[in-house]
Structure formats: C-alpha cells, structure tokens
Design a protein around this motif. Sequence first.
Motif, PDB file in Angstrom:
ATOM      1  N   GLY A  21      60.589  30.203  37.955  1.00  0.00           N
ATOM      2  CA  GLY A  21      60.917  29.836  36.591  1.00  0.00           C
ATOM      3  C   GLY A  21      61.364  28.387  36.550  1.00  0.00           C
ATOM      4  N   ARG A  22      61.999  28.005  35.453  1.00  0.00           N
ATOM      5  CA  ARG A  22      62.504  26.634  35.334  1.00  0.00           C
ATOM      6  C   ARG A  22      63.666  26.374  36.275  1.00  0.00           C
ATOM      7  NH1 ARG A  22      62.381  26.842  28.837  1.00  0.00           N
ATOM      8  NH2 ARG A  22      60.146  26.554  28.598  1.00  0.00           N
ATOM      9  N   SER A  23      64.583  27.331  36.353  1.00  0.00           N
ATOM     10  CA  SER A  23      65.800  27.161  37.167  1.00  0.00           C
ATOM     11  C   SER A  23      65.981  28.244  38.213  1.00  0.00           C
ATOM     12  CB  SER A  23      67.042  27.175  36.270  1.00  0.00           C
ATOM     13  OG  SER A  23      66.985  26.156  35.311  1.00  0.00           O
ATOM     14  N   VAL A  24      65.145  29.262  38.161  1.00  0.00           N
ATOM     15  CA  VAL A  24      65.307  30.388  39.073  1.00  0.00           C
ATOM     16  C   VAL A  24      64.040  30.630  39.869  1.00  0.00           C
ATOM     17  CG1 VAL A  24      66.985  31.544  37.573  1.00  0.00           C
ATOM     18  CG2 VAL A  24      64.555  32.145  37.405  1.00  0.00           C
ATOM     19  N   VAL A  25      64.225  31.280  40.998  1.00  0.00           N
ATOM     20  CA  VAL A  25      63.127  31.815  41.796  1.00  0.00           C
ATOM     21  C   VAL A  25      63.391  33.306  41.896  1.00  0.00           C
ATOM     22  CG1 VAL A  25      62.051  31.868  44.075  1.00  0.00           C
ATOM     23  CG2 VAL A  25      62.764  29.685  43.093  1.00  0.00           C
ATOM     24  N   LEU A  26      62.372  34.102  41.624  1.00  0.00           N
ATOM     25  CA  LEU A  26      62.469  35.549  41.753  1.00  0.00           C
ATOM     26  C   LEU A  26      61.653  35.951  42.971  1.00  0.00           C
ATOM     27  CD1 LEU A  26      61.786  36.585  38.038  1.00  0.00           C
ATOM     28  CD2 LEU A  26      63.938  35.898  39.090  1.00  0.00           C
ATOM     29  N   ARG A  27      62.309  36.670  43.862  1.00  0.00           N
ATOM     30  CA  ARG A  27      61.602  37.160  45.044  1.00  0.00           C
ATOM     31  C   ARG A  27      61.971  38.620  45.235  1.00  0.00           C
ATOM     32  NH1 ARG A  27      65.303  38.196  48.536  1.00  0.00           N
ATOM     33  NH2 ARG A  27      67.147  36.910  48.786  1.00  0.00           N
ATOM     34  N   PRO A  28      61.089  39.387  45.862  1.00  0.00           N
ATOM     35  CA  PRO A  28      61.418  40.789  46.069  1.00  0.00           C
ATOM     36  C   PRO A  28      62.764  40.926  46.803  1.00  0.00           C
ATOM     37  CG  PRO A  28      59.119  40.392  46.590  1.00  0.00           C
ATOM     38  CD  PRO A  28      59.761  39.040  46.370  1.00  0.00           C
ATOM     39  N   ALA A  29      63.640  41.740  46.239  1.00  0.00           N
ATOM     40  CA  ALA A  29      64.934  41.980  46.870  1.00  0.00           C
ATOM     41  C   ALA A  29      64.730  42.833  48.120  1.00  0.00           C
ATOM     42  CB  ALA A  29      65.877  42.673  45.896  1.00  0.00           C
ATOM     43  N   THR A  30      65.554  42.582  49.118  1.00  0.00           N
ATOM     44  CA  THR A  30      65.459  43.307  50.390  1.00  0.00           C
ATOM     45  C   THR A  30      66.824  43.889  50.753  1.00  0.00           C
ATOM     46  OG1 THR A  30      66.073  41.418  51.777  1.00  0.00           O
ATOM     47  CG2 THR A  30      63.723  41.626  51.180  1.00  0.00           C
ATOM     48  N   ALA A  31      66.832  44.670  51.824  1.00  0.00           N
ATOM     49  CA  ALA A  31      68.081  45.259  52.307  1.00  0.00           C
ATOM     50  C   ALA A  31      69.107  44.178  52.637  1.00  0.00           C
ATOM     51  CB  ALA A  31      67.811  46.140  53.527  1.00  0.00           C
ATOM     52  N   ALA A  32      68.648  43.006  53.053  1.00  0.00           N
ATOM     53  CA  ALA A  32      69.579  41.916  53.364  1.00  0.00           C
ATOM     54  C   ALA A  32      70.329  41.433  52.127  1.00  0.00           C
ATOM     55  CB  ALA A  32      68.822  40.754  54.009  1.00  0.00           C
ATOM     56  N   ASP A  33      69.804  41.705  50.931  1.00  0.00           N
ATOM     57  CA  ASP A  33      70.448  41.290  49.679  1.00  0.00           C
ATOM     58  C   ASP A  33      71.505  42.277  49.194  1.00  0.00           C
ATOM     59  OD1 ASP A  33      68.825  38.929  49.257  1.00  0.00           O
ATOM     60  OD2 ASP A  33      67.179  40.298  48.724  1.00  0.00           O
ATOM     61  N   VAL A  34      71.540  43.466  49.781  1.00  0.00           N
ATOM     62  CA  VAL A  34      72.430  44.516  49.282  1.00  0.00           C
ATOM     63  C   VAL A  34      73.890  44.072  49.211  1.00  0.00           C
ATOM     64  CG1 VAL A  34      73.357  46.829  49.742  1.00  0.00           C
ATOM     65  CG2 VAL A  34      70.881  46.425  49.825  1.00  0.00           C
ATOM     66  N   PRO A  35      74.472  43.471  50.258  1.00  0.00           N
ATOM     67  CA  PRO A  35      75.885  43.092  50.153  1.00  0.00           C
ATOM     68  C   PRO A  35      76.163  42.110  49.015  1.00  0.00           C
ATOM     69  CG  PRO A  35      75.202  43.061  52.441  1.00  0.00           C
ATOM     70  CD  PRO A  35      73.953  43.242  51.613  1.00  0.00           C
ATOM     71  N   ARG A  36      75.310  41.118  48.850  1.00  0.00           N
ATOM     72  CA  ARG A  36      75.520  40.129  47.787  1.00  0.00           C
ATOM     73  C   ARG A  36      75.344  40.760  46.404  1.00  0.00           C
ATOM     74  NH1 ARG A  36      77.900  36.330  45.164  1.00  0.00           N
ATOM     75  NH2 ARG A  36      76.524  34.902  44.060  1.00  0.00           N
ATOM     76  N   LEU A  37      74.297  41.558  46.225  1.00  0.00           N
ATOM     77  CA  LEU A  37      74.068  42.192  44.924  1.00  0.00           C
ATOM     78  C   LEU A  37      75.170  43.195  44.597  1.00  0.00           C
ATOM     79  CD1 LEU A  37      70.182  42.646  45.027  1.00  0.00           C
ATOM     80  CD2 LEU A  37      71.511  40.874  43.838  1.00  0.00           C
ATOM     81  N   ALA A  38      75.637  43.930  45.602  1.00  0.00           N
ATOM     82  CA  ALA A  38      76.744  44.864  45.379  1.00  0.00           C
ATOM     83  C   ALA A  38      78.012  44.110  44.993  1.00  0.00           C
ATOM     84  CB  ALA A  38      76.978  45.724  46.622  1.00  0.00           C
ATOM     85  N   ALA A  39      78.245  42.958  45.611  1.00  0.00           N
ATOM     86  CA  ALA A  39      79.430  42.154  45.273  1.00  0.00           C
ATOM     87  C   ALA A  39      79.348  41.647  43.837  1.00  0.00           C
ATOM     88  CB  ALA A  39      79.560  40.986  46.251  1.00  0.00           C
ATOM     89  N   ILE A  40      78.166  41.238  43.408  1.00  0.00           N
ATOM     90  CA  ILE A  40      78.004  40.779  42.024  1.00  0.00           C
ATOM     91  C   ILE A  40      78.238  41.940  41.068  1.00  0.00           C
ATOM     92  CG2 ILE A  40      76.351  39.903  40.318  1.00  0.00           C
ATOM     93  CD1 ILE A  40      75.041  38.316  42.669  1.00  0.00           C
ATOM     94  N   ARG A  41      77.663  43.097  41.384  1.00  0.00           N
ATOM     95  CA  ARG A  41      77.849  44.262  40.506  1.00  0.00           C
ATOM     96  C   ARG A  41      79.295  44.741  40.489  1.00  0.00           C
ATOM     97  NH1 ARG A  41      72.825  48.345  40.768  1.00  0.00           N
ATOM     98  NH2 ARG A  41      74.423  49.735  39.982  1.00  0.00           N
TER      99      ARG A  41
END
Length: 168
Positions: free
Chosen positions: A4-24
């Motif tokens: 996008g203009r300011s973001v990159v979207l990539r398939p989420a992986t198991a390595a993203d779980v800790p960061r995404l859980a922290a955001i949630r």
Amino acid sequence: MLTGRSVVLRPATAADVPRLAAIRATPEVRRWWRGGDDLAPAVRADLADETTTVYAIEHDGRVAGAIQWYAEEDPDYRHASLDVFLDPETHGRGLGPDAIRTVIRHLIDAHGHHRFTIDPAAGNSQAIRSYAKVGFRPVGVLRRYERGEDGRWHDGLLMDLLADELVG
C-alpha cells in the motif's frame, strides 16, 4: 506480499503470534476483540482457519497489526468480509484505511470480488470513521450481535462497500 502507500501486507505466520497477541492485549484493541486472558491461542486459531486469510500489517519494518478476510463463495451471495486491528501506537496515521484499500484492491483484481462487508462494534466510532474513509457505508445495526468480555450482548454495525465505491 501486497504493498500500500504506507503499509506492506504479508501472510501472517506463527512467528507473528507473540506480536499480534500483544497488540490484541492492549486495552484499546482488547475492548473490541474477544479472546480470553491468553490471546496467543486466539491468534493461532485465526492463522489455522483454512477459510480465512490473515495478513500481518507492516509499517516501517515492524508488525503494526493484522487484517484478515474470508469469502462467502456461494455464487448468488458472493462477497468478502474483513476484520482488522492495529497497534494503538499507530492509530491516527492512516494505516488502517491504507491496509483496507490494499486488501480490497487485491480482492477485486485477484479474486473478482465486487462487494465487501465489515462489522465493527456499534460503539467503535474510531473504526467506523476509518472504514467510512475508504467508502464503507452503514447497512444497519445488528442488535445484541456479540457478547463482550463483560458477559453482556453488544450491538454491531454492518457496513458494506461495492468495488466501484472504493475511495482513495
């Protein structure tokens, strides 16, 4: 990967779980997203759901949230539904609308979708404004739509967007 203009979207992986859980787990996001005390299993369940595609939203090289979509494939009712959450530290920078526009353009071009829905909590005015920026319109209130962490039922707002109404 989708850019996008300011973001990159990539398939989420198991390595993203800790960061995404922290955001949630942040109070600003947790208020609108269910998942219990330990949010890592909820994020893993999203990633494991074969009917849902989950992208990590990256901004400045860091995971800033996630956007996911799933499709109603019945040809007479075909559409894609979206969900998104962002780190509160990134709110107000236009990353949500950018991520939504980016995934919708992909769904139009690569999957031939013509209609999109999103269903924020009726009280989530910040999300509703963000969705309206890209062209989503309110369809109606879904009364007592989902149970909150307080155990009570809360209203949702069904919003939709047609491909030719995408703004930006």
